[in-house]
Design an enzyme around this catalytic site. Structure first.
Site, PDB file in Angstrom:
ATOM      1  CB  SER A  99      36.785  42.823  36.631  1.00 52.33           C
ATOM      2  OG  SER A  99      36.284  41.781  35.834  1.00 52.33           O
TER       3      SER A  99
ATOM      4  CG  HIS B 212      37.348  43.811  31.228  1.00 50.17           C
ATOM      5  ND1 HIS B 212      36.062  43.924  31.711  1.00 50.17           N
ATOM      6  CD2 HIS B 212      38.045  43.124  32.166  1.00 50.17           C
ATOM      7  CE1 HIS B 212      35.974  43.321  32.883  1.00 50.17           C
ATOM      8  NE2 HIS B 212      37.162  42.830  33.190  1.00 50.17           N
TER       9      HIS B 212
END
Length: 261
Positions: A95, A229
């Site tokens: 990320s 995610h």
């Protein structure tokens, strides 16, 4: 003077159990900490020295001032990493950590003539495809809601006001880093790039991850794994195995290209 047998203010170090042949540098996500990657410490074989970045404002750096700009964060991490570039270095970022890993890679090769063996990126749009959000400008409730949406943080902890008070300054600083960075020019890196993404990631798609190939003239690969995610939690063993395979294959490349050779 930094020695390779100790952790530093910027890195939690998991020393190789045998003769170190390579280093894996892990750069956590926004709101993340070195503790999240503890299971990675000795997961890559005896010859791999693992360094996990410790961002200021959390855990044993709780009283250190948080950093809320990517250029400053990348400069500080790069400077802290330089003493460890005597072995082939591979960077892995998840990320926000993927954007940071890219920026550190550029700084190493452009400012210090050190080319990493490989750049590994996870769950993050390519630098020239970033779409910054102004979430960092909103209230605490919006930040907590985003943490819940992305997953990766225990929901019960997010319900605790004391925990919120403890973590929110670092979370806001990290979201400011993300919200004020990019898009930027697609500057190529001098090493292979390997990318991973969960097939149900709410913020990034496999197609968007594929754009990392635009900065990877020395080779690019993309793997789509089941999950959101934080697919890397449920897919821990698979991801570690794949990173291990890449480390073994790129060690020779790093030895040839360290220090710009």
């Amino acid at each position: 003077m930094t020695t390779h047998g100790e952790s530093t203010p910027w890195f939690r170090r998991y020393p190789a159990t045998g003769t170190p042949r390579r280093r894996l540098v892990v750069l956590p996500h926004a709101g993340g900490s070195a503790g999240f990657y503890h299971a990675w410490g000795h997961a890559f074989g005896g010859g791999t020295d693992v360094l996990v970045a410790k961002y200021p404002g959390r855990h044993d750096r709780l009283t250190d001032t948080c950093i809320d700009r990517m250029d400053v964060l990348a400069d500080r991490v790069t400077a802290a990493l330089l003493p460890f570039t005597d072995l082939p270095v591979t960077l892995f970022g998840h990320s926000m950590g993927a954007s940071l890993a890219y920026e550190v890679t550029l700084r190493l090769q452009e400012r210090h003539a050190v080319r990493p063996a490989a750049l590994h990126v996870s769950s993050c749009k390519a630098p020239h495809r970033l779409t910054p959000r102004d979430l960092y400008r909103k209230g605490d409730a919006a930040l907590i809601a985003e943490l819940r949406r992305l997953g990766g943080t225990d929901t019960a902890l997010l319900d605790d006001p004391d925990v919120q008070e403890l973590i929110l300054p670092a979370v806001r600083a990290d979201f400011t880093v993300v919200g004020t960075h990019g898009p930027r020019e697609a500057t190529p890196v001098g090493c292979p790039v390997h990318a991973w993404i969960g097939d149900a990631d709410p913020g990034t798609s496999p197609q968007e991850m594929a754009a990392w190939g635009d900065v990877a003239p020395h080779g690019f690969g993309l793997r789509v794994l089941p999950g959101g995610h934080f697919y890397l939690v449920e897919q821990h063993d698979t991801l570690v195995d794949e990173v291990s395979e890449h480390l073994a294959r790129t060690a020779a490349h790093g030895e040839q290209n360290a220090n710009g050779k």
